[in-house]
Design a protein around this motif. Structure first.
Motif, PDB file in Angstrom:
ATOM      1  N   ALA A  40       0.985  -1.054  -0.026  1.00 25.82           N
ATOM      2  CA  ALA A  40       0.046   0.631  -0.208  1.00 25.82           C
ATOM      3  C   ALA A  40       1.026   1.443   0.062  1.00 25.82           C
ATOM      4  O   ALA A  40       0.069   2.421  -0.747  1.00 25.82           O
ATOM      5  CB  ALA A  40      -0.957  -0.030   0.918  1.00 25.82           C
ATOM      6  N   ASP A  41       1.637   0.795  -0.044  1.00 27.33           N
ATOM      7  CA  ASP A  41       2.909   2.219   0.984  1.00 27.33           C
ATOM      8  C   ASP A  41       3.572   2.319  -0.484  1.00 27.33           C
ATOM      9  O   ASP A  41       4.885   3.419  -0.559  1.00 27.33           O
ATOM     10  CB  ASP A  41       4.013   2.091   1.735  1.00 27.33           C
ATOM     11  N   PHE A  42       3.245   1.680  -1.400  1.00 25.83           N
ATOM     12  CA  PHE A  42       3.883   1.910  -2.783  1.00 25.83           C
ATOM     13  C   PHE A  42       5.919   0.881  -3.094  1.00 25.83           C
ATOM     14  O   PHE A  42       6.625   0.935  -3.526  1.00 25.83           O
ATOM     15  CB  PHE A  42       4.452   3.553  -3.596  1.00 25.83           C
ATOM     16  N   GLN A  43       5.895   0.551  -1.920  1.00 27.09           N
ATOM     17  CA  GLN A  43       7.197  -0.471  -1.867  1.00 27.09           C
ATOM     18  C   GLN A  43       6.727  -1.310  -2.508  1.00 27.09           C
ATOM     19  O   GLN A  43       6.180  -2.289  -2.644  1.00 27.09           O
ATOM     20  CB  GLN A  43       7.381  -1.128  -0.394  1.00 27.09           C
ATOM     21  N   THR A  44       7.915  -1.164  -3.914  1.00 32.44           N
ATOM     22  CA  THR A  44       7.668  -2.500  -4.715  1.00 32.44           C
ATOM     23  C   THR A  44       8.972  -4.141  -4.568  1.00 32.44           C
ATOM     24  O   THR A  44      10.130  -3.151  -4.632  1.00 32.44           O
ATOM     25  CB  THR A  44       7.571  -2.054  -5.758  1.00 32.44           C
ATOM     26  N   PHE A  45       8.835  -5.007  -5.037  1.00 35.75           N
ATOM     27  CA  PHE A  45       9.426  -5.818  -4.078  1.00 35.75           C
ATOM     28  C   PHE A  45       9.432  -7.289  -5.630  1.00 35.75           C
ATOM     29  O   PHE A  45       8.226  -7.242  -5.945  1.00 35.75           O
ATOM     30  CB  PHE A  45       9.377  -6.655  -3.066  1.00 35.75           C
ATOM     31  N   THR A  46      10.270  -7.313  -6.449  1.00 36.82           N
ATOM     32  CA  THR A  46       9.993  -8.743  -7.046  1.00 36.82           C
ATOM     33  C   THR A  46      11.057  -9.786  -6.715  1.00 36.82           C
ATOM     34  O   THR A  46      12.319  -9.309  -6.012  1.00 36.82           O
ATOM     35  CB  THR A  46      10.784  -8.304  -8.695  1.00 36.82           C
ATOM     36  N   ARG A  47      10.604 -10.707  -6.716  1.00 31.90           N
ATOM     37  CA  ARG A  47      11.940 -11.676  -6.809  1.00 31.90           C
ATOM     38  C   ARG A  47      11.585 -13.270  -7.147  1.00 31.90           C
ATOM     39  O   ARG A  47      10.442 -13.159  -7.797  1.00 31.90           O
ATOM     40  CB  ARG A  47      11.163 -12.651  -4.733  1.00 31.90           C
ATOM     41  N   ALA A  48      12.684 -13.683  -7.910  1.00 28.75           N
ATOM     42  CA  ALA A  48      12.334 -14.740  -8.727  1.00 28.75           C
ATOM     43  C   ALA A  48      13.059 -16.418  -8.424  1.00 28.75           C
ATOM     44  O   ALA A  48      14.067 -16.193  -7.628  1.00 28.75           O
ATOM     45  CB  ALA A  48      12.907 -13.721 -10.224  1.00 28.75           C
TER      46      ALA A  48
ATOM     47  N   ALA B 208       5.902 -15.995  -2.696  1.00 27.08           N
ATOM     48  CA  ALA B 208       4.788 -15.004  -1.549  1.00 27.08           C
ATOM     49  C   ALA B 208       4.902 -15.119  -0.607  1.00 27.08           C
ATOM     50  O   ALA B 208       4.587 -13.827   0.127  1.00 27.08           O
ATOM     51  CB  ALA B 208       3.409 -14.864  -2.515  1.00 27.08           C
ATOM     52  N   ASP B 209       4.992 -16.320  -0.076  1.00 29.37           N
ATOM     53  CA  ASP B 209       4.689 -16.677   1.477  1.00 29.37           C
ATOM     54  C   ASP B 209       5.274 -15.490   2.105  1.00 29.37           C
ATOM     55  O   ASP B 209       5.075 -14.994   3.484  1.00 29.37           O
ATOM     56  CB  ASP B 209       4.884 -18.114   1.410  1.00 29.37           C
ATOM     57  N   SER B 210       6.549 -15.454   1.855  1.00 30.33           N
ATOM     58  CA  SER B 210       7.523 -14.770   3.460  1.00 30.33           C
ATOM     59  C   SER B 210       6.891 -13.106   3.378  1.00 30.33           C
ATOM     60  O   SER B 210       7.141 -12.827   4.253  1.00 30.33           O
ATOM     61  CB  SER B 210       9.262 -14.547   3.111  1.00 30.33           C
ATOM     62  N   PHE B 211       6.489 -12.366   2.478  1.00 31.25           N
ATOM     63  CA  PHE B 211       6.247 -11.248   2.305  1.00 31.25           C
ATOM     64  C   PHE B 211       5.012 -11.122   2.917  1.00 31.25           C
ATOM     65  O   PHE B 211       3.957 -10.203   3.525  1.00 31.25           O
ATOM     66  CB  PHE B 211       5.893 -11.159   0.433  1.00 31.25           C
ATOM     67  N   LEU B 212       3.905 -12.093   2.182  1.00 29.80           N
ATOM     68  CA  LEU B 212       2.535 -12.108   2.496  1.00 29.80           C
ATOM     69  C   LEU B 212       2.037 -12.345   4.240  1.00 29.80           C
ATOM     70  O   LEU B 212       1.110 -12.233   4.230  1.00 29.80           O
ATOM     71  CB  LEU B 212       1.299 -13.112   1.901  1.00 29.80           C
ATOM     72  N   ALA B 213       3.778 -12.878   5.259  1.00 23.37           N
ATOM     73  CA  ALA B 213       3.444 -13.522   6.269  1.00 23.37           C
ATOM     74  C   ALA B 213       3.383 -12.357   7.086  1.00 23.37           C
ATOM     75  O   ALA B 213       2.706 -12.704   8.413  1.00 23.37           O
ATOM     76  CB  ALA B 213       4.398 -14.202   6.804  1.00 23.37           C
ATOM     77  N   LYS B 214       3.930 -10.708   6.591  1.00 25.09           N
ATOM     78  CA  LYS B 214       4.379  -9.693   7.313  1.00 25.09           C
ATOM     79  C   LYS B 214       2.325  -9.404   7.785  1.00 25.09           C
ATOM     80  O   LYS B 214       2.627  -8.366   8.432  1.00 25.09           O
ATOM     81  CB  LYS B 214       4.655  -9.090   6.411  1.00 25.09           C
ATOM     82  N   GLY B 215       1.601  -9.645   6.854  1.00 28.58           N
ATOM     83  CA  GLY B 215       0.577  -9.282   7.320  1.00 28.58           C
ATOM     84  C   GLY B 215       0.493  -7.559   6.368  1.00 28.58           C
ATOM     85  O   GLY B 215      -0.675  -7.084   6.258  1.00 28.58           O
ATOM     86  N   LYS B 216       0.562  -7.202   5.911  1.00 27.07           N
ATOM     87  CA  LYS B 216       1.017  -5.858   5.570  1.00 27.07           C
ATOM     88  C   LYS B 216      -0.113  -5.491   4.050  1.00 27.07           C
ATOM     89  O   LYS B 216      -0.124  -6.635   3.030  1.00 27.07           O
ATOM     90  CB  LYS B 216       2.476  -5.293   4.839  1.00 27.07           C
ATOM     91  N   LYS B 217      -0.584  -4.178   3.654  1.00 27.50           N
ATOM     92  CA  LYS B 217      -1.838  -4.447   2.723  1.00 27.50           C
ATOM     93  C   LYS B 217      -1.060  -4.529   1.793  1.00 27.50           C
ATOM     94  O   LYS B 217       0.116  -3.996   1.500  1.00 27.50           O
ATOM     95  CB  LYS B 217      -2.099  -2.750   3.524  1.00 27.50           C
ATOM     96  N   VAL B 218      -1.624  -4.815   0.256  1.00 27.38           N
ATOM     97  CA  VAL B 218      -0.912  -5.087  -0.863  1.00 27.38           C
ATOM     98  C   VAL B 218      -2.062  -4.331  -1.906  1.00 27.38           C
ATOM     99  O   VAL B 218      -3.132  -4.122  -1.906  1.00 27.38           O
ATOM    100  CB  VAL B 218      -1.183  -6.985  -1.579  1.00 27.38           C
ATOM    101  N   ARG B 219      -1.057  -3.718  -2.451  1.00 28.93           N
ATOM    102  CA  ARG B 219      -2.182  -3.001  -4.240  1.00 28.93           C
ATOM    103  C   ARG B 219      -1.483  -3.799  -5.294  1.00 28.93           C
ATOM    104  O   ARG B 219      -2.681  -3.946  -5.004  1.00 28.93           O
ATOM    105  CB  ARG B 219      -1.022  -1.395  -3.947  1.00 28.93           C
TER     106      ARG B 219
END
Ligand code: TTP
Ligand code: MG
Length: 393
Positions: free
Chosen positions: A297-305, A326-337
């Motif tokens: 939501a804060d526009f921080q953007t990550f790519t993982r391959a 995705a799992d490690s990102f989603l585990a943090k519970g942050k809102k995704v845009r």
């Protein structure tokens, strides 16, 4: 008898500028110039494009930005947002693939389509074109100009002559009359040097070239002369060449409202994997690298391959890799845009079959082929998994 061909050339109108006008109602009806910073007339760099309102001032693509500023200082000058434009471009290309697999992207906002075989699903070729236009308008809010003709040369010219929001159909019986009065400049691929040489031989219009004896033109210009003489006579056998050597195939989705709900995010990821996979298969490509993109939501953007030993195109494997990423990102519970899925590192599917699996296709490949066939006949949304049946724009 030769089969009648229906070739479409589609080009978005003032592409970058229209997207900015769409996203900022205050810019509608205004001269908008996308390109380098004009720095009050001292800026370097050029115009990428401009709105039709700005074109009235003589501004156009590739004009030095300082000249554009002098022509219309009150225009709104914006830097390009390539990421935004390429997402819109992907959406448009997706729409094309719901009409036919014979899609040849030419640039970010332009493609050829062969719709000779779509009658059964979409009505007459003209009706199919109107459907493509209205679908683009509905999904992106933007207008496109279309040329529909028996070949690529005429389709391309036809798409340009009634911009913006144009729809020009040229029937085979009208093709020569359509071409004859046009300047040689309209022959796409005819270089300036050749054109000037033709001008020197007293040839300015396409009709004047068509009327000459082919031998005379070949003597003047060699083999290319014969080619351009044929084009001038409406003979253009070039096929629409579907993209088989894309460097990557990707899809992104922006949530209506930022969310941290795992089921919703997973469903979108699965649907993106399905879309990517369904574009890989008809293109005959399999890729070794799967990339996840995630924007919070804060526009921080990550790519993982992740890169695998063997190339894949199956939705199950792509989705498995994506959820791991995705799992490690989603585990943090942050809102995704926004989330995105990309497959790259291609080798052609045929090569891979002989290299890695000589026994031929397995059961899930057969299922995917059947899914592709259903989608080809009835449209992309005709079939989907129950877990991806979510409300999407
Ligand atoms: P075009 O289709 O050539 O131009 P356009 O869509 O802006 O306008 P038209 O209605 O005449 O089709 O190019 C598509 C986009 O590509 C354009 O919006 C911006 C970009 N572009 C450049 O960045 N530099 C250029 O020199 C050109 C021609 C285009
Ligand atoms: Mg365009």
């Amino acid at each position: 008898m030769l089969k009648r061909r229906f070739i479409v050339h589609l080009d978005m109108d003032a592409f970058f500028a229209s997207i900015e006008q769409r996203d900022n109602p205050g810019l509608r009806g205004q001269p908008v110039v996308i390109g380098a910073d004009p720095k009050s007339g001292r800026g370097r760099g050029v115009v990428a494009t401009c709105s039709y309102e700005a074109r009235k001032f003589g501004i156009h693509s590739a004009l030095p930005i300082s000249s554009a500023y002098r022509k219309c200082p009150r225009a709104v000058f914006l830097r390009p947002d390539m990421e935004k434009y390429s997402i819109v471009s992907d959406r448009i290309m997706e729409i094309f693939y719901t009409f036919t697999h014979a899609v040849e992207p030419v640039s970010i906002d332009e493609a050829f389509l062969d719709i000779s075989d779509t009658y059964f699903h979409f009505g007459t070729p003209l009706q199919a074109c109107l459907l493509i236009k209205s679908r683009i308008k509905e999904v992106t809010g933007l207008t496109a100009s279309i040329g529909l003709a028996p070949n690529k040369l005429v389709a391309k010219i036809a798409s340009e002559i009634n911009k913006p929001d144009g729809m020009v159909e040229v029937a085979p019986e009208n093709m020569l009359a359509f071409l004859r009065p046009l300047d040689l400049k309209k022959i796409w691929g005819l270089g300036e040097k050749s054109r000037l040489a033709l001008n020197n031989a007293g040839i300015r219009t396409i009709g004047e070239l068509a009327d000459r004896n082919i031998r005379e033109i070949v003597t003047l210009f060699g083999k290319n002369g014969a080619y351009f003489w044929q084009l001038a006579n409406g003979i253009d056998e070039r096929e629409v060449e579907p993209e088989t050597e894309a460097k990557s195939i990707s899809n992104e989705f922006t949530f209506e409202n930022d969310t941290s709900a795992l089921p919703e995010i997973r469903a979108v990821l699965l649907s993106l994997c399905e879309k990517v996979s369904s574009r890989l298969r008809p293109a005959g490509s399999k890729g070794r690298t799967v990339t996840l993109k995630i924007r919070f939501a804060d526009f921080q953007t990550f790519t993982r391959a992740v890169t695998m030993k063997e190339p894949i195109d199956s939705v199950d494997i792509i989705y498995r890799k994506i959820t791991l990423l995705a799992d490690s990102f989603l585990a943090k519970g942050k809102k995704v845009r926004l989330v995105g899925v990309k497959v790259s590192g291609f080798i052609p599917a045929d090569t891979r079959a002989t290299l890695f699996k000589p026994e031929g296709e397995n059961r899930s490949e057969k299922v995917y082929r059947a899914i592709d066939e259903i989608r080809e006949r009835f449209g992309y949304d005709a079939i989907c998994r129950s877990s991806t049946r979510i409300t999407r724009k």
